[in-house]
Design a protein around this motif. Structure first.
Motif, PDB file in Angstrom:
ATOM      1  N   GLY B 246     -45.833 -31.898  -8.599  1.00  0.00           N
ATOM      2  CA  GLY B 246     -45.342 -31.776  -7.208  1.00  0.00           C
ATOM      3  C   GLY B 246     -43.864 -31.585  -6.981  1.00  0.00           C
ATOM      4  O   GLY B 246     -43.021 -32.053  -7.626  1.00  0.00           O
ATOM      5  N   LEU B 247     -43.613 -31.342  -5.692  1.00  0.00           N
ATOM      6  CA  LEU B 247     -42.206 -31.071  -5.197  1.00  0.00           C
ATOM      7  C   LEU B 247     -41.437 -32.377  -5.081  1.00  0.00           C
ATOM      8  O   LEU B 247     -41.968 -33.221  -4.330  1.00  0.00           O
ATOM      9  N   ARG B 248     -40.170 -32.480  -5.730  1.00  0.00           N
ATOM     10  CA  ARG B 248     -39.752 -33.751  -5.410  1.00  0.00           C
ATOM     11  C   ARG B 248     -38.196 -33.239  -4.908  1.00  0.00           C
ATOM     12  O   ARG B 248     -37.512 -32.408  -5.281  1.00  0.00           O
ATOM     13  N   ALA B 249     -37.725 -34.037  -3.919  1.00  0.00           N
ATOM     14  CA  ALA B 249     -36.373 -33.648  -3.479  1.00  0.00           C
ATOM     15  C   ALA B 249     -35.620 -35.052  -3.139  1.00  0.00           C
ATOM     16  O   ALA B 249     -36.113 -35.893  -2.665  1.00  0.00           O
ATOM     17  N   ILE B 250     -34.322 -34.829  -3.403  1.00  0.00           N
ATOM     18  CA  ILE B 250     -33.407 -36.320  -3.269  1.00  0.00           C
ATOM     19  C   ILE B 250     -32.233 -35.655  -2.597  1.00  0.00           C
ATOM     20  O   ILE B 250     -31.712 -34.491  -2.490  1.00  0.00           O
ATOM     21  N   ASP B 251     -31.779 -36.591  -1.813  1.00  0.00           N
ATOM     22  CA  ASP B 251     -30.524 -36.265  -1.195  1.00  0.00           C
ATOM     23  C   ASP B 251     -29.303 -36.671  -1.843  1.00  0.00           C
ATOM     24  O   ASP B 251     -29.184 -36.937  -3.048  1.00  0.00           O
ATOM     25  N   ARG B 252     -28.072 -36.543  -1.222  1.00  0.00           N
ATOM     26  CA  ARG B 252     -26.711 -36.760  -2.163  1.00  0.00           C
ATOM     27  C   ARG B 252     -26.683 -37.880  -2.804  1.00  0.00           C
ATOM     28  O   ARG B 252     -25.910 -37.814  -3.756  1.00  0.00           O
ATOM     29  N   ASP B 253     -27.298 -38.947  -2.198  1.00  0.00           N
ATOM     30  CA  ASP B 253     -27.159 -40.312  -3.130  1.00  0.00           C
ATOM     31  C   ASP B 253     -28.278 -40.556  -4.088  1.00  0.00           C
ATOM     32  O   ASP B 253     -28.277 -41.615  -4.407  1.00  0.00           O
ATOM     33  N   GLY B 254     -29.073 -39.610  -4.073  1.00  0.00           N
ATOM     34  CA  GLY B 254     -30.030 -39.732  -5.195  1.00  0.00           C
ATOM     35  C   GLY B 254     -31.390 -40.371  -4.218  1.00  0.00           C
ATOM     36  O   GLY B 254     -32.419 -40.664  -4.973  1.00  0.00           O
ATOM     37  N   LYS B 255     -31.576 -40.482  -3.176  1.00  0.00           N
ATOM     38  CA  LYS B 255     -32.695 -41.007  -2.426  1.00  0.00           C
ATOM     39  C   LYS B 255     -33.518 -40.150  -2.252  1.00  0.00           C
ATOM     40  O   LYS B 255     -33.363 -38.787  -2.055  1.00  0.00           O
ATOM     41  N   THR B 256     -34.941 -40.358  -2.188  1.00  0.00           N
ATOM     42  CA  THR B 256     -36.103 -39.570  -1.948  1.00  0.00           C
ATOM     43  C   THR B 256     -36.065 -38.765  -0.461  1.00  0.00           C
ATOM     44  O   THR B 256     -36.009 -39.829   0.448  1.00  0.00           O
ATOM     45  N   ILE B 257     -36.283 -37.593  -0.359  1.00  0.00           N
ATOM     46  CA  ILE B 257     -36.554 -36.960   0.813  1.00  0.00           C
ATOM     47  C   ILE B 257     -37.953 -36.753   0.737  1.00  0.00           C
ATOM     48  O   ILE B 257     -38.775 -37.075   1.849  1.00  0.00           O
ATOM     49  N   PHE B 258     -38.603 -36.255  -0.155  1.00  0.00           N
ATOM     50  CA  PHE B 258     -39.984 -35.939  -0.499  1.00  0.00           C
ATOM     51  C   PHE B 258     -40.352 -36.152  -1.798  1.00  0.00           C
ATOM     52  O   PHE B 258     -39.574 -35.819  -2.552  1.00  0.00           O
ATOM     53  N   ASP B 259     -41.517 -36.437  -1.977  1.00  0.00           N
ATOM     54  CA  ASP B 259     -42.031 -36.642  -3.482  1.00  0.00           C
ATOM     55  C   ASP B 259     -43.407 -36.246  -3.685  1.00  0.00           C
ATOM     56  O   ASP B 259     -44.245 -36.524  -3.001  1.00  0.00           O
ATOM     57  N   HIS B 260     -43.783 -35.606  -4.941  1.00  0.00           N
ATOM     58  CA  HIS B 260     -45.072 -35.387  -5.339  1.00  0.00           C
ATOM     59  C   HIS B 260     -45.825 -34.589  -4.326  1.00  0.00           C
ATOM     60  O   HIS B 260     -46.898 -34.737  -4.164  1.00  0.00           O
ATOM     61  N   VAL B 261     -45.331 -33.624  -3.671  1.00  0.00           N
ATOM     62  CA  VAL B 261     -45.730 -32.755  -2.809  1.00  0.00           C
ATOM     63  C   VAL B 261     -46.541 -31.690  -3.542  1.00  0.00           C
ATOM     64  O   VAL B 261     -46.108 -31.025  -4.308  1.00  0.00           O
TER      65      VAL B 261
END
Ligand code: SF4
Ligand code: FES
Lengths: 244, 482
Positions: B246-261
């Motif tokens: 699935g798709l994972r996106a993280i922000d500049r601090d490493g926090k999840t934006i979306f996960d396992h899409v």
């Protein structure tokens, strides 16, 4: 068989029988004469002229010309090979042939002949005609981009399947493969088990979603050139490809 | 193009002989300060039209013509998409492992080629070295073993591809719902014979990239760099997975934006913006918006985004990589190279695991299930996340095709890197220096952009730089072959 006689093909004396064509007699003795519109089992029509030879000096189609006693046939001369090359090159530029991703690659008789004749790239300019794809049938796809108008499907459907699924419309450069229905293959009696479906030498009539099942390297003309089976084990072959 | 009022413009144009080309323009104000930097890439969209009306099973083979550099990635990605059309997305073990083997082979050879042929001259000789020696010929002269390794690593990757796809380029291995061959014992043993050497060289490559980064930390830390978000596919347990997930996106601090899409929902999370000055689109996360929703993909994104790597050497290397930034995402553009070499090591370790697996000699090659009219395939290509999306009519002909190539996802980031370099090199100077040209090239190269894929141009980048005054006169011009 007292009425049998001999002919010579490229200097080799071989047996022949009355009514036997030059191509058939040669093939029976392990001599491959290139051909496209002819295939074993159907009536030859002499349409593509790829099988052109000189018989007693005269230019004839080996697939239709009967052998006669003491006939002297030339096939592998520079002149004839060069004519064949030109014919095959013209077939390439008259259609839309993308061998690099065509699913018939490696088992296509047109491509196989091009390789056998040493054609690297066509010297004529491609016409890039607009041709229709008919994918209406659930199991069969008809891609006119690749059709070389050999008529094998027409004759096979008529003579072996007894169906008359295929025919032609138009003349000359505008000639097109047609189906025996208002417009679509789905409206004909075509069935995936018809012999006509396997009669196409190129990738114009295909079973759907069977593409690329044979890995590169294992495809018929990866293993040996077109015609090689005739030359090495004549009795086994259908049309220059491996019997299978 | 008309210069914005009162601004100077510098143009850097890759010259190519085929359709599509890139160009860098740097806009200066009256005081020669950078106001804007843009990388123009002409995106080649002809392909999407060309394949409309073609049968879906042709896609995996036909799409390889899209790109001369990563045809295998397109091949596999299209295959993943059409798997859904035939309901065969749950591949047999043999098919999935053969495809993975092909994919790791591609990753291994592509990354090796990039690092040794294109990037290592920049790293080993420095950005300002004479371009006459700062190239692969220079590497061959000064470091014969390295040049030899490069050739042999590339060759090994290509042999893996040949054994799985039938040919080194433009093979046919992956078919809808599976694969057309297994791996013979002879093919396996031929690859195994080279394996230890490849692993050793891969470890050395990681070390080379790591040392380079640490030894030049001050420069590497700021060169062409900026904070960003990252995206990649990810395995369900958070492991790096280059083939599926699935798709994972993280922000500049490493926090999840979306996960396992789920792959088929990508359009709910990503949109593509257009800008009037570029043919290439600008993808962004829809939840954040076009302005700030851009992200980076590729090796740096993958190493930043994953929780771990499931092969030992690469995992140890990843930990070291992450420790440099205290576990937070590493935003250094030049760290792409280090991340790329970690993936080289991961790929060879994954190949080793696969070669030991008897499933590769299995004979159950194709799966099928209920027919569908739509399929999305997402894969991590060497340069980053690659999307293939097809819609198919009841007659099996393709009616719609949407591709997002990795280089497009990195579009905004490459622009920012160019701008960053331009600001560092140009402000206050009104002429194009060799160093500036070099640095812009080095910055773009860190992303390993596949201009060929996005533009159908060759992957080479000879540069022409033009400094254009506000009234449109060319006041300086530099040409750089590469
Ligand atoms: S469809 Fe095939 S068999 Fe029929 S005429 Fe065309 S090339 Fe010949
Ligand atoms: S094969 Fe004889 S004319 Fe075509």
């Amino acid at each position: 068989m007292s009425d049998r006689f001999t002919i010579t093909v490229d200097g080799r004396e071989i047996p022949a029988a009355p009514g036997q064509t030059i191509l058939a007699a040669a093939q029976a003795s392990g001599i491959y004469i290139p051909r496209l519109c002819h295939m074993d089992g159907i009536e030859p029509v002499g349409a593509c002229r790829v099988c052109t030879v000189r018989a007693n000096g005269r230019v004839v189609a080996a697939c239709t010309q009967p052998a006669t006693a003491s006939m002297v046939v030339q096939s592998q001369t520079d002149e004839l090979v060069s004519w064949r090359r030109q014919l095959v090159e013209m077939l390439f530029v008259e259609g839309n042939h993308f061998c690099m991703f065509c699913e018939k690659s490696g088992s296509c008789e047109l491509q196989g002949l091009a390789y056998r004749l040493g054609i690297a790239a066509p010297r004529y300019e491609s016409i890039w005609p607009r041709r229709e794809v008919d994918a209406s049938h659930p199991d069969i796809i008809l891609d006119r981009n690749r059709c070389i108008l050999c008529g094998r499907c027409e004759r096979t459907s008529r003579d072996l399947d007894g169906k008359h699924v295929f025919g032609f419309v138009g003349r000359g450069i505008h000639k097109r493969l047609a189906v025996n229905a208002r417009a679509r293959l789905a409206d004909t009696g075509a069935d995936v088990t018809d012999l006509a479906i396997g009669a196409c030498p190129v990738g114009a009539i295909l079973r759907k979603n069977r593409a690329y099942r044979t890995p590169v390297g294992d495809r018929p003309f990866d293993r040996e050139p077109i015609g090689a089976p005739v030359e090495t084990r004549a009795e086994l072959t259908i049309n220059g490809g491996p019997a299978s | 193009m008309v210069s914005p009022q009162g601004k100077r413009r510098i143009e850097i144009s890759p010259v190519t002989r085929v359709e599509g080309h890139g160009k860098v323009t740097i806009h200066l104000d009256e005081d020669n300060r950078v106001t804007q930097a843009r990388l123009h890439i002409v995106e080649f969209r002809g392909f999407e039209r060309f394949i409309q009306g073609r049968p879906f099973w042709e896609m995996p083979v036909a799409v390889q013509r899209l790109c001369g550099i990563c045809p295998v990635s397109h091949h596999l990605c299209a295959a993943k998409a059409v798997d859904h059309i035939v309901g065969g997305e749950n591949l047999t073990p043999t098919a999935e492992k053969m495809r993975r083997l092909m994919h790791y082979g591609q990753m291994f050879q592509s990354h090796s080629l990039h690092f040794f042929h294109l990037a290592s001259p920049d790293l080993l000789f420095g950005f300002d070295a004479d371009p006459a020696t700062r190239n692969v010929v220079g590497i061959i002269r000064s470091n014969k073993p390295l040049a030899y390794q490069a050739i042999m690593m590339r060759k090994f990757g290509q042999e893996v591809i040949r054994a799985t796809a039938g040919k080194k380029i433009h093979g046919t291995g992956a078919i809808p719902g599976g694969i057309n061959k297994n791996l013979s014992v002879a093919e396996r043993d031929a690859l195994l014979a080279e394996l230890e050497t490849m692993k050793k060289w891969s470890r050395e490559a990681v070390e080379l990239a790591r040392r380079y980064t640490l030894d030049n930390l001050e420069e590497v830390g700021r060169f062409a760099s900026f904070d960003s978000s990252y995206m990649s596919i990810i395995r369900s347990d958070g492991a790096m997975d280059l083939y599926n997930g699935g798709l994972r996106a993280i922000d500049r601090d490493g926090k999840t934006i979306f996960d396992h899409v789920p792959n088929e929902r990508y359009l709910d999370y990503i949109a593509e913006g257009v800008r009037d000055w570029s043919y290439m689109k600008f993808p962004f996360f829809t939840s954040i918006g076009e302005e700030d929703g851009w992200y980076r993909v590729g090796p740096l994104a993958r190493v930043n985004a994953c929780d771990f790597i499931d092969t030992p050497g690469a995992e140890a290397a990843r930990k070291e990589f992450k420790s440099l930034t205290g576990g937070k995402p590493n935003h250094m553009t030049m760290a792409y190279h280090w991340a790329r070499m970690i993936e080289v090591l991961h790929s060879i370790e994954a190949i080793e695991k696969l070669l030991a697996d008897p499933d590769l000699q299995g004979t159950d090659l194709v799966a099928s299930g209920p027919r569908r009219r739509e399929g999305v395939g997402i894969i991590e290509a060497p340069r980053g996340t690659l999307f293939h999306h097809y819609r198919v009519g009841d007659d099996d002909l393709v009616t719609m095709c949407n591709l997002i190539v990795s280089t497009t996802s990195n579009n905004e980031a490459m622009n920012r890197s160019v701008r960053r370099v331009a600001e560092d090199c140009l402000s206050g100077a009104a002429e194009i220096t060799e160093g500036m040209l070099n640095r812009i090239e080095v910055a773009i190269r860190a992303y390993d952009p596949c201009l060929s894929c996005a533009t159908h141009a060759l992957g080479r980048m000879p540069l022409i730089a033009e400094l254009v005054s506000a009234d449109g006169r060319v006041i300086d011009r530099k040409v750089k072959e590469s």
